[in-house]
Design an enzyme around this catalytic site. Structure first.
Site, mmCIF file in Angstrom:
data_model
loop_
_atom_site.group_PDB
_atom_site.id
_atom_site.type_symbol
_atom_site.label_atom_id
_atom_site.label_comp_id
_atom_site.label_asym_id
_atom_site.label_seq_id
_atom_site.Cartn_x
_atom_site.Cartn_y
_atom_site.Cartn_z
ATOM 1 N N LYS A 156 0.861 -1.190 0.000
ATOM 2 C CA LYS A 156 0.000 0.000 0.000
ATOM 3 C C LYS A 156 0.890 1.230 0.000
ATOM 4 C CE LYS A 156 -2.394 1.691 3.730
ATOM 5 N NZ LYS A 156 -2.269 3.163 3.798
ATOM 6 N N ASP A 193 -3.384 4.377 -1.988
ATOM 7 C CA ASP A 193 -4.343 4.850 -0.977
ATOM 8 C C ASP A 193 -4.343 6.378 -0.949
ATOM 9 O OD1 ASP A 193 -5.879 5.144 1.340
ATOM 10 O OD2 ASP A 193 -4.283 4.492 2.694
ATOM 11 N N LYS A 252 -7.359 8.250 -1.366
ATOM 12 C CA LYS A 252 -8.652 8.693 -0.816
ATOM 13 C C LYS A 252 -9.210 9.937 -1.506
ATOM 14 C CE LYS A 252 -7.700 6.965 3.904
ATOM 15 N NZ LYS A 252 -6.262 6.662 3.882
ATOM 16 N N ASP A 266 -13.794 14.840 -4.403
ATOM 17 C CA ASP A 266 -13.941 16.134 -5.074
ATOM 18 C C ASP A 266 -15.207 16.065 -5.924
ATOM 19 O OD1 ASP A 266 -13.388 18.654 -6.361
ATOM 20 O OD2 ASP A 266 -11.256 18.321 -6.011
ATOM 21 N N THR A 293 -11.634 6.171 10.797
ATOM 22 C CA THR A 293 -11.701 5.691 12.197
ATOM 23 C C THR A 293 -11.305 6.788 13.176
ATOM 24 O OG1 THR A 293 -9.578 4.662 11.753
ATOM 25 C CG2 THR A 293 -11.466 3.210 11.864
ATOM 26 N N ARG A 321 3.169 -1.217 10.670
ATOM 27 C CA ARG A 321 4.283 -1.318 11.622
ATOM 28 C C ARG A 321 4.614 -2.716 12.126
ATOM 29 N NH1 ARG A 321 1.710 3.633 14.652
ATOM 30 N NH2 ARG A 321 -0.059 2.589 13.659
HETATM 31 O O1 C5P Z 1 1.106 0.569 11.066
HETATM 32 P P1 C5P Z 1 -0.324 0.126 10.975
HETATM 33 O O2 C5P Z 1 -0.477 -1.384 10.829
HETATM 34 O O3 C5P Z 1 -1.205 0.712 12.049
HETATM 35 O O4 C5P Z 1 -0.791 0.741 9.571
HETATM 36 C C1 C5P Z 1 -2.119 0.656 9.108
HETATM 37 C C2 C5P Z 1 -2.265 1.369 7.797
HETATM 38 O O5 C5P Z 1 -3.642 1.404 7.465
HETATM 39 C C3 C5P Z 1 -1.791 2.821 7.817
HETATM 40 O O6 C5P Z 1 -1.286 3.137 6.512
HETATM 41 C C4 C5P Z 1 -3.041 3.599 8.127
HETATM 42 O O7 C5P Z 1 -3.023 4.895 7.618
HETATM 43 C C5 C5P Z 1 -4.098 2.756 7.395
HETATM 44 N N1 C5P Z 1 -5.469 2.907 7.910
HETATM 45 C C6 C5P Z 1 -5.820 2.624 9.243
HETATM 46 N N2 C5P Z 1 -7.109 2.774 9.656
HETATM 47 C C7 C5P Z 1 -8.051 3.198 8.805
HETATM 48 C C8 C5P Z 1 -7.731 3.469 7.480
HETATM 49 C C9 C5P Z 1 -6.414 3.309 7.066
HETATM 50 O O8 C5P Z 1 -4.962 2.217 10.016
HETATM 51 N N3 C5P Z 1 -9.295 3.283 9.226
#
Ligand code: C5P
Length: 232
Positions: A32, A59, A61, A64, A119, A211
């Site tokens: 992603k 990603d 998003k 517009d 979220t 992460r």
């Molecule tokens: O590091 P981590 O596993 O938390 O990363 C989750 C990824 O998913 C990040 O790129 C974050 O921006 C994205 N994301 C999220 N929750 C959402 C939408 C996208 O964690 N509701």
């Protein structure tokens, strides 16, 4: 529907991204790319990652007026990515225009999924700032239904919502789910988390993991663990 793990490459620049991806000698993970990396490096980074053989969820998003989103999607479809997304809040007219822009002359197109409610938006902000008085889970489902009616392929949601989304929009409607942590791992800033095996049981089609893989001492081993737990 093929289940897969998507690694969130939340890196600041191309050097960091490629030194991470270079660790994967045997597999070509689905990645992603978000706004941070795309705005820092431009479309060239997408072309280069694609050239290396990875599938890409871009990603960005989009949100517009329909005509602008249609034309932006046309530009993105030329990048040959596999999944792109937009905000369902842009309305069905915008989502339909997006699909039109994304579809190439030969009829092929990347998958298009929608963000329902971020979220980071809670019930209080929904009511006080956006003046939406319905419960947030009803808003999420209504936006998911709008996306399905507009012809989109799925939504980004929590694994905890995946079953409800499938019940409301069909089993083939994709649920792409972040908020995944190993059962024995750090939660970080994610609040409602599930582990990869739970996400599979809850019906997620793709998990997005950042992460727990990118910051792991051994990212390749962490990625393989995710695949094993999620895909079985
Ligand atoms: O590091 P981590 O596993 O938390 O990363 C989750 C990824 O998913 C990040 O790129 C974050 O921006 C994205 N994301 C999220 N929750 C959402 C939408 C996208 O964690 N509701």
């Amino acid at each position: 529907m093929a289940k897969d793990v998507i690694i969130a490459c939340d890196f600041a620049n191309a050097d960091q991204t490629f030194s991470f991806l270079d660790r994967f000698a045997e597999e070509k993970p689905f990645v992603k790319i978000g706004m941070e990396l795309f705005y820092a490096e431009g479309p060239q980074i997408v072309r280069e990652i694609k050239r290396r053989g990875h599938r890409i969820f871009l990603d960005l998003k989009l949100h517009d007026i329909p005509n602008t989103v249609k034309k932006a999607m046309r530009s993105l479809s030329a990048l040959d990515v596999d999944i792109v997304n937009l905000h369902a809040a842009g309305t069905r007219a915008m989502m339909e225009a997006a699909l039109e822009g994304l579809t190439r002359p030969d009829g092929s197109r990347p998958l298009l999924i929608a963000v329902t409610q971020l979220t980071s938006t809670d019930q209080a902000a929904l009511e006080k700032e956006l003046l939406i008085e319905k419960p947030i889970d009803r808003v999420v489902m209504a936006y998911a239904e709008n996306a399905a009616r507009a012809g989109l392929d799925g939504v980004v949601c929590s694994p905890l919502e995946a079953g409800k989304v499938h019940a409301c929009c069909g089993e083939r409607f994709l649920t792409v789910t972040p908020g995944v942590r190993f059962a024995d791992g750090e939660k970080g800033d994610q609040k409602r988390v599930t582990n990869p095996a739970e996400a599979r049981l809850l019906g997620s089609d793709y998990i997005v993991v950042g992460r727990p893989v990118t910051q792991a001492a051994d990212p390749v081993e962490a990625y393989r663990r995710c695949v094993k737990e999620f895909c079985g």
